[in-house]
Design a protein around this motif. Structure first.
Motif, PDB file in Angstrom:
ATOM      1  N   ARG A 200       0.828  -1.213   0.000  1.00 43.88           N
ATOM      2  CA  ARG A 200       0.000   0.000   0.000  1.00 43.88           C
ATOM      3  C   ARG A 200       0.860   1.261   0.000  1.00 43.88           C
ATOM      4  O   ARG A 200       0.508   2.263  -0.631  1.00 43.88           O
ATOM      5  CB  ARG A 200      -0.955  -0.006   1.201  1.00 43.88           C
ATOM      6  CG  ARG A 200      -2.014  -1.094   1.076  1.00 43.88           C
ATOM      7  CD  ARG A 200      -3.232  -0.853   1.943  1.00 43.88           C
ATOM      8  NE  ARG A 200      -4.323  -1.727   1.528  1.00 43.88           N
ATOM      9  CZ  ARG A 200      -5.209  -1.429   0.593  1.00 43.88           C
ATOM     10  NH1 ARG A 200      -5.139  -0.259  -0.026  1.00 43.88           N
ATOM     11  NH2 ARG A 200      -6.168  -2.281   0.275  1.00 43.88           N
ATOM     12  N   ALA A 203       1.904   1.730  -3.487  1.00 46.19           N
ATOM     13  CA  ALA A 203       0.807   2.293  -4.280  1.00 46.19           C
ATOM     14  C   ALA A 203       0.739   3.812  -4.094  1.00 46.19           C
ATOM     15  O   ALA A 203       0.485   4.554  -5.057  1.00 46.19           O
ATOM     16  CB  ALA A 203      -0.511   1.644  -3.884  1.00 46.19           C
ATOM     17  N   GLN A 204       0.981   4.279  -2.898  1.00 46.40           N
ATOM     18  CA  GLN A 204       0.986   5.723  -2.655  1.00 46.40           C
ATOM     19  C   GLN A 204       2.137   6.400  -3.396  1.00 46.40           C
ATOM     20  O   GLN A 204       1.988   7.502  -3.928  1.00 46.40           O
ATOM     21  CB  GLN A 204       1.089   5.997  -1.151  1.00 46.40           C
ATOM     22  CG  GLN A 204      -0.172   5.687  -0.369  1.00 46.40           C
ATOM     23  CD  GLN A 204      -1.329   6.592  -0.763  1.00 46.40           C
ATOM     24  OE1 GLN A 204      -1.159   7.803  -0.943  1.00 46.40           O
ATOM     25  NE2 GLN A 204      -2.513   5.998  -0.918  1.00 46.40           N
ATOM     26  N   HIS A 214      -2.096  11.940  -2.796  1.00 48.50           N
ATOM     27  CA  HIS A 214      -1.440  10.819  -2.135  1.00 48.50           C
ATOM     28  C   HIS A 214      -1.025  11.218  -0.733  1.00 48.50           C
ATOM     29  O   HIS A 214      -1.021  12.408  -0.377  1.00 48.50           O
ATOM     30  CB  HIS A 214      -0.205  10.365  -2.921  1.00 48.50           C
ATOM     31  CG  HIS A 214       0.852  11.429  -3.034  1.00 48.50           C
ATOM     32  ND1 HIS A 214       0.773  12.455  -3.944  1.00 48.50           N
ATOM     33  CD2 HIS A 214       2.006  11.622  -2.321  1.00 48.50           C
ATOM     34  CE1 HIS A 214       1.827  13.258  -3.796  1.00 48.50           C
ATOM     35  NE2 HIS A 214       2.592  12.752  -2.826  1.00 48.50           N
ATOM     36  N   TRP A 253      -4.498   5.884 -16.781  1.00 50.06           N
ATOM     37  CA  TRP A 253      -4.601   4.693 -15.940  1.00 50.06           C
ATOM     38  C   TRP A 253      -5.424   3.644 -16.687  1.00 50.06           C
ATOM     39  O   TRP A 253      -6.648   3.692 -16.727  1.00 50.06           O
ATOM     40  CB  TRP A 253      -5.261   5.036 -14.603  1.00 50.06           C
ATOM     41  CG  TRP A 253      -4.485   6.050 -13.833  1.00 50.06           C
ATOM     42  CD1 TRP A 253      -4.615   7.407 -13.891  1.00 50.06           C
ATOM     43  CD2 TRP A 253      -3.419   5.795 -12.925  1.00 50.06           C
ATOM     44  NE1 TRP A 253      -3.704   8.016 -13.061  1.00 50.06           N
ATOM     45  CE2 TRP A 253      -2.960   7.048 -12.456  1.00 50.06           C
ATOM     46  CE3 TRP A 253      -2.804   4.635 -12.452  1.00 50.06           C
ATOM     47  CZ2 TRP A 253      -1.915   7.162 -11.541  1.00 50.06           C
ATOM     48  CZ3 TRP A 253      -1.775   4.748 -11.533  1.00 50.06           C
ATOM     49  CH2 TRP A 253      -1.335   6.003 -11.082  1.00 50.06           C
ATOM     50  N   GLU A 259      -5.525   3.944  -4.956  1.00 50.01           N
ATOM     51  CA  GLU A 259      -4.690   3.014  -4.197  1.00 50.01           C
ATOM     52  C   GLU A 259      -5.153   1.574  -4.358  1.00 50.01           C
ATOM     53  O   GLU A 259      -4.343   0.674  -4.613  1.00 50.01           O
ATOM     54  CB  GLU A 259      -4.704   3.393  -2.711  1.00 50.01           C
ATOM     55  CG  GLU A 259      -3.862   2.444  -1.847  1.00 50.01           C
ATOM     56  CD  GLU A 259      -3.870   2.819  -0.377  1.00 50.01           C
ATOM     57  OE1 GLU A 259      -3.892   1.885   0.449  1.00 50.01           O
ATOM     58  OE2 GLU A 259      -3.868   4.029  -0.066  1.00 50.01           O
ATOM     59  N   ILE A 262      -4.269   0.062  -7.775  1.00 52.72           N
ATOM     60  CA  ILE A 262      -2.829  -0.200  -7.904  1.00 52.72           C
ATOM     61  C   ILE A 262      -2.421  -1.398  -7.055  1.00 52.72           C
ATOM     62  O   ILE A 262      -1.649  -2.260  -7.492  1.00 52.72           O
ATOM     63  CB  ILE A 262      -2.018   1.052  -7.520  1.00 52.72           C
ATOM     64  CG1 ILE A 262      -2.358   2.206  -8.461  1.00 52.72           C
ATOM     65  CG2 ILE A 262      -0.528   0.756  -7.549  1.00 52.72           C
ATOM     66  CD1 ILE A 262      -1.755   3.533  -8.039  1.00 52.72           C
ATOM     67  N   VAL A 263      -2.950  -1.494  -5.843  1.00 55.92           N
ATOM     68  CA  VAL A 263      -2.656  -2.624  -4.965  1.00 55.92           C
ATOM     69  C   VAL A 263      -3.088  -3.935  -5.631  1.00 55.92           C
ATOM     70  O   VAL A 263      -2.367  -4.942  -5.576  1.00 55.92           O
ATOM     71  CB  VAL A 263      -3.355  -2.447  -3.597  1.00 55.92           C
ATOM     72  CG1 VAL A 263      -3.324  -3.757  -2.807  1.00 55.92           C
ATOM     73  CG2 VAL A 263      -2.674  -1.339  -2.800  1.00 55.92           C
ATOM     74  N   ILE A 266      -0.555  -4.897  -8.207  1.00 52.73           N
ATOM     75  CA  ILE A 266       0.684  -5.393  -7.596  1.00 52.73           C
ATOM     76  C   ILE A 266       0.476  -6.811  -7.062  1.00 52.73           C
ATOM     77  O   ILE A 266       1.328  -7.694  -7.234  1.00 52.73           O
ATOM     78  CB  ILE A 266       1.155  -4.458  -6.474  1.00 52.73           C
ATOM     79  CG1 ILE A 266       1.489  -3.067  -7.039  1.00 52.73           C
ATOM     80  CG2 ILE A 266       2.375  -5.043  -5.756  1.00 52.73           C
ATOM     81  CD1 ILE A 266       1.774  -2.026  -5.983  1.00 52.73           C
TER      82      ILE A 266
END
Length: 310
Positions: A200, A203-204, A214, A253, A259, A262-263, A266
């Motif tokens: 996380r 992600a930030q 962010h 994007w 967030e 993106i998490v 990942i």
């Protein structure tokens, strides 16, 4: 393995097809044997309203002849064309073969049109109204299903109207993308990053690269974790078109912003596939289509050149 790969099904289909046809022949034979007895009133015995009687006359000969013609046609069709399980038919006809013949005939008819574009570069074709119109039709029939009728894309499908290119936006790169297709693959990276909180924080940091809102403290902690991503996205996060790794410093994007989005990328990774069109299109068609796609993100150059040409 699917049940439909069993050898039982071809036999079953063949039996049903031929059984139905010969069953009709048997019924016709029974009908032909029916005779009107001289001492019979030739009725079924069913009477309605006192006088309305159901007769038991045999079928007219011409009607039975039509049935026999239908049976003969069905047997001839199943001999010539596929319809009996795995039997390919005497003519070896297939849907794929028919499609390929029609495509080849269409390409042959259109060849003189594309011949006029043969020696022109893609930027030159982008300034040619006829070439752009043809490219537009090719795009609408084959590409709009994913990229949208306006080429603006959607979640998971990139927009072709901006300057953000996963695999490069130069004319030769667009031709290569259309011809050979692309496979973008981001593997799950959570294990390489560390704990869930580290993911996380990372992600930030990714959000900070594009100037998105962010948490600065968490982004600072996540910066060192970005080393696991730098091999593809670059140390500055600006991506790598050779790998199809997107630029993380802009505001584009492809798979969702924020967030949580993106998490998820990942943790789970992502695989995106652009199919290859080289087997369907001729090189001339690909060139015209590439010119149209290139013109979408170079409207000033394409329109300016077209105006100058006029």
């Amino acid at each position: 393995m699917s049940d439909f790969t069993s050898s039982f099904w071809p036999v079953y289909i063949t039996a049903i097809s031929l059984g139905g046809i010969f069953g009709c022949v048997w019924l016709l034979w029974l009908a032909l044997r029916a005779k009107v007895q001289p001492d019979s009133d030739n009725t079924t015995g069913h009477v309605w309203d006192g006088d309305l009687r159901e007769m038991n006359n045999p079928m007219p000969r011409w009607w039975m002849g039509l049935f026999l013609i239908t049976v003969a046609f069905a047997l001839a069709y199943l001999y010539l064309y596929p319809g009996l399980g795995t039997y390919p038919g005497a003519l070896q006809w297939t849907q794929t073969g028919q499609f390929e013949k029609e495509v080849a005939r269409g390409n042959e008819q259109a060849a003189p049109i594309y011949a006029a574009f043969k020696d022109k570069t893609i930027p030159e074709l982008a300034q040619n109204g006829q070439a752009v119109a043809i490219g537009d039709r090719l795009f609408m029939n084959n590409c709009a299903q994913c990229h949208g009728s306006d080429a603006g894309g959607s979640k998971g499908f990139p927009s072709l109207t901006d300057g953000d290119w996963l695999w490069g936006g130069e004319p030769e790169q667009i031709v290569e993308t259309i011809t050979e297709g692309r496979m973008g693959n981001m593997p799950p990276m959570a294990e390489a990053v560390g704990e869930p909180q580290d993911v996380r924080d990372l992600a930030q940091y990714v959000l900070s690269l594009s100037g998105s809102p962010h948490d600065a403290a968490r982004a600072s902690r996540g910066q060192e974790k970005f080393a696991a991503c730098a091999a593809c996205h670059g140390e500055d996060g600006k991506g790598n078109t050779a790998l199809g790794a997107p630029n993380l410093t802009d505001n584009v994007w492809l798979h969702g912003w924020g967030e949580n989005a993106i998490v998820e990328r990942i943790n789970k990774g992502m695989t995106n596939v652009m199919p290859a069109w080289g087997a369907k299109f001729t090189p001339e068609q690909i060139k015209v289509l590439a010119a149209y796609v290139w013109s979408l993100s170079h409207k000033g150059e394409a329109e300016g050149g077209a105006a100058a040409a006029q």
